[in-house]
Write an enzyme that holds these catalytic residues in place. Structure first.
Site, PDB file in Angstrom:
ATOM      1  N   GLY A  21       0.815  -1.212  -0.074  1.00 58.63           N
ATOM      2  CA  GLY A  21      -0.161   0.052   0.028  1.00 58.63           C
ATOM      3  C   GLY A  21       0.677   1.215   0.029  1.00 58.63           C
ATOM      4  N   MET A  22       2.000   1.275   0.659  1.00 54.10           N
ATOM      5  CA  MET A  22       2.784   2.494   0.553  1.00 54.10           C
ATOM      6  C   MET A  22       4.112   2.359  -0.227  1.00 54.10           C
ATOM      7  SD  MET A  22       1.667   4.478   2.823  1.00 54.10           S
ATOM      8  CE  MET A  22       3.076   5.477   3.205  1.00 54.10           C
ATOM      9  N   ASP A 141       4.041  -6.281  14.144  1.00 53.20           N
ATOM     10  CA  ASP A 141       2.986  -6.721  13.027  1.00 53.20           C
ATOM     11  C   ASP A 141       3.522  -8.179  12.635  1.00 53.20           C
ATOM     12  OD1 ASP A 141       2.350  -5.475   9.794  1.00 53.20           O
ATOM     13  OD2 ASP A 141       1.077  -6.488  11.196  1.00 53.20           O
TER      14      ASP A 141
END
Length: 766
Positions: A21-22, A141
């Protein structure tokens, strides 16, 4: 994504090997050393992004690089380099030959991995986590996509992108990182998040152990412990439901290994293994039992069985507001789209987070319903929530433009609507109230701001708990406003309590902890305790330099405060040197015309005046007036402050007619801009009186000194240090007029008030 195939003139991009996403990950060649590497690039940052967003994004990326580069272990991906090239942030890592565990499960067609392979992976990950935790780093994460199984059998943990970065929800107003993610967003991936991450509680190494338990459960059964497509259902499972025992899904799994996995998945962190070293020892102790239930790989042509846990959801859960529109994210699942299911009607907000709004939304209870379960409150439509979120963001934009009155009206409107549909203690409602309080503070309406902050803090304590970062942020802002009101003793008490909670829950070096210590140092100075203020500010500056870097804006803010404390101690030469250093660093980092750079130069001018170097000070303030007029406008408060100091130094040089004219001009502008009783207007009016006195016009000076004293008593209170200083000015003027009896009586009254104030622990003032 990357226009140039060459990063920083050194890393030649060859082919893309991953996308998120980044940003993207590329296989690249290090032309300096002739080796292949992996280069992680963030998307180009164009003009559509605001400066504060880019600054926080760069800082977050830099933190990831610093955290990862500091870890040296065979189970951790090696980071070689990082930086920024043509607007692209990049991280250079070792190029790994292998597959991540998500891909490994796909290769195995979602069948459980053989037990020996599972145990080998678990042992290596546990050893790597033991090392990282001993370095004070929590991954936060851990998931299959972030664990690599190499071709040679080794295992490496990757992507420390959110390690040790702390909570990114709305904190204090100065926390720019809060604007990146929104209200109270817990960082992590839903299928592997610990209950404490979901609930916004304290996250430590045991949260990583819970995530590892989710990963091992998936490797052992073929699916995560709560394998549902709706994020709310997944989060409910993690927080409220016991996982289905893995041996029910995979009977061949050895019982001791199942026991380890279930211990890792305990809801209470205290019920999990105490650390990764203990886990590693338990895995090694499995011995032959780890090989007793080796599972065969699937035969070609046989469809894999989906071992999905059948979980009945509990009664309507109370989940955080940030989970409402959350997707399940990327878990270890095969290719191809998964169907998007509508939200389970059972998963709706009830109870404390709907409050009085529940009755309004559900109506009166059905007859005979007394004593039964509370009615389920349906969520407002996504369109309503989206509209309110858009209005909230628009209000934030108005604030960034300095349109505080409009921003405040918008935030109050959103808060009222959110309270109606979500309840008064819902985090989104409280976020709007918090922002409304901030706008009141920026408008100088400190009394109203104090009430709103106190209301937000009380609501957050009820909804989120006393030690939640959002609760602490509201309490810290309450302390700041108390200081603005001159209630420094009360502010000190709040700061001390908040600091203790931040140190206990976040650690001494967390950026929010350091921000609280910075504010406490500032307040100590206003309490008349400059030695303590200096010592604390000096320590915070050193800690921020270590954690954030010597040139980070927050580090420079604290060094600026060190300079102020040195001035209060009369160490003007040291203060001048500190302000010069801060100004030079800010010029490099922020630019010569940035308001913070100009502020440091302003304080350097103050020091020059205090050192008797009024000629140099006058020259500096003339330059500042010109620069601030060009950058901020002739009527900006900062421009008027520079003009005020210019007039003061004219007086110190004996040029009293010029000084008096400058003081009158600045006073008129401040009165029109800020109001007749604003503290800065009163400072200018006092400076006029000073000039009149030096010119021998003591009767005119007395009139002004009395006006200033009465206004300060009216606005600040009779015992405020500035009000007492003005009454001393009045007494001095009476002496010059030969009215000694009145002067002595006034001096006596001021001394009595100061003694009483000191007895209450209030600062004396000057």
């Amino acid at each position: 994504m990357v226009e140039s195939r060459l990063i920083q003139g050194r890393y030649e991009l060859l082919d893309r090997i991953g996308r998120g996403g980044m940003g993207e990950v590329w296989r690249a060649r290090d032309t300096s050393l002739g080796r292949q590497v992996a280069v992680k690039c963030l998307k180009p940052m164009g003009p559509r992004h605001e400066h504060s967003y880019l600054r926080v994004l760069r800082e977050r990326f830099r933190r990831e690089a610093r955290v990862a580069a500091a870890l040296q272990h065979r189970g951790i991906t090696v980071v070689h380099d990082f930086g920024e090239s043509d607007g692209v942030l990049f991280l250079v890592m070792e190029l790994l030959d292998g597959r991540n565990l998500s891909e490994l499960m796909d290769d195995n067609r979602r069948y459980p991995l053989p037990v020996p392979e599972l145990v080998d992976i678990a042992e290596q990950v546990a050893a790597a986590l033991d090392y990282t935790h001993r370095q004070g780093v929590v991954h936060r994460d851990l998931k299959p996509a972030n664990v690599m199984r190499l071709a040679d059998g080794g295992v490496k943990i990757c992507d420390f992108g959110i390690a040790r970065l702390g909570d990114m929800g709305y904190g204090s107003a100065s926390s720019l990182s809060s604007r990146l993610t929104g209200t109270g967003i817990a960082m992590g991936t839903p299928h592997y998040m610990s209950p404490e991450q979901i609930g916004g509680g304290q996250v430590d190494q045991r949260s990583d152990l819970y995530s590892l338990g989710c990963v091992l459960y998936e490797l052992a059964t073929g699916a995560p412990p709560f394998d549902m497509d709706d994020a709310w259902a997944v989060l409910v499972g993690h927080r409220d439901r016991a996982p289905r025992p893995p041996r029910e899904l995979c009977p061949e799994l050895p019982a001791p290994l199942e026991g380890i996995i279930l211990d890792l998945l305990a809801k209470d962190p205290d019920d999990r293994p105490p650390d990764a070293a203990d886990l590693h020892a338990r895995l090694l102790a499995l011995g032959p039992a780890a090989h007793a239930g080796t599972l065969p790989r699937p035969l070609p042509g046989i469809a894999p069985r989906p071992p999905r846990a059948s979980v009945r959801l509990p009664d309507p859960p109370r989940l955080p507001g940030w989970a409402r529109n959350m997707t399940t994210g990327s878990k270890a699942t095969g290719p191809g789209p998964r169907p998007v299911l509508p939200p389970d009607p059972v998963v709706s907000l009830t109870g404390a987070w709907t409050g009085v709004a529940a009755g309004a939304l559900t109506g009166p209870p059905a007859k005979g319903g007394a004593g039964g379960r509370s009615a389920v409150v349906e969520l407002p439509s996504p369109e309503v929530l989206t509209r309110l979120a858009g209005r909230h963001q628009e209000a934030l934009r108005l604030g960034r433009l300095g349109r505080w009155a409009e921003a405040g009206e918008a935030h109050r409107g959103v808060a009222a609507e959110r309270e109606l549909i979500l309840g008064p203690d819902h985090p989104d409602t409280l976020a709007s109230r918090y922002e409304a309080a901030f706008t009141l503070s920026r408008q100088g309406r400190t009394g109203e701001a104090l009430r709103e902050y106190a209301r937000a803090a009380a609501g957050r304590e009820r909804a989120l708990g006393p030690d939640h970062p959002d609760t602490l942020a509201a309490r810290q802002e309450t302390a700041y406003v108390l200081g603005q009101l001159g209630k420094h003793v009360e502010a000190h008490q709040v700061y001390v309590a908040v600091l203790a909670a931040r140190e206990r829950t976040m650690g001494p070096d967390h950026p929010d902890t350091l921000r609280c210590r910075h504010n406490l140092a500032f307040n100590l100075g206003r309490l008349g305790r400059p030695e303590e203020a200096y010592g604390m500010a000096r320590d915070v500056a050193a800690a921020r330099a270590r954690v954030l870097g010597a040139s980070h804006p927050d580090t420079l803010v604290t060094r600026y405060e060190v300079g102020y404390a040195l001035g209060r101690l009369g160490r003007w030469t040291d203060a001048l040197r500190t302000y010069h250093e801060v100004a030079a660093a800010r010029q490099r980092v922020l630019g010569a015309e940035h308001p913070d750079t100009l502020a440091a130069r302003y304080e350097a001018g103050i020091c020059l005046g205090r050192l008797g170097r009024s000629g140099e000070a006058l020259k500096l303030f003339r330059e500042l007036v010109d620069e601030r007029t060009q950058a901020q406008g002739p009527d900006h408060p900062d421009t008027l402050r520079a003009r005020h100091c210019l007039g003061v130094n004219l007086g110190r040089l004996g040029r009293w007619e010029e000084a008096l004219a400058e003081a009158r001009d600045v006073c008129a502008l401040r009165e029109g801009l800020l109001g007749a009783d604003h503290p800065e207007t009163l400072v200018s009016r006092r400076e006029i009186a000073v000039g009149l006195g030096w010119l021998g016009r003591w009767k005119d000076a007395l009139v002004l000194y009395r006006e200033v004293a009465q206004a300060r008593q009216r606005v600040l209170g009779a015992d405020h240090p500035d009000a007492l200083t003005s009454r001393n000015d009045e007494a001095h003027c009476l002496e010059q007029l030969g009215r000694s009896t009145e002067a002595v009586e006034l001096y006596r009254q001021v001394a009595a008030v100061r003694r009483a104030r000191a007895g209450r622990g209030q600062p004396h003032g000057g």
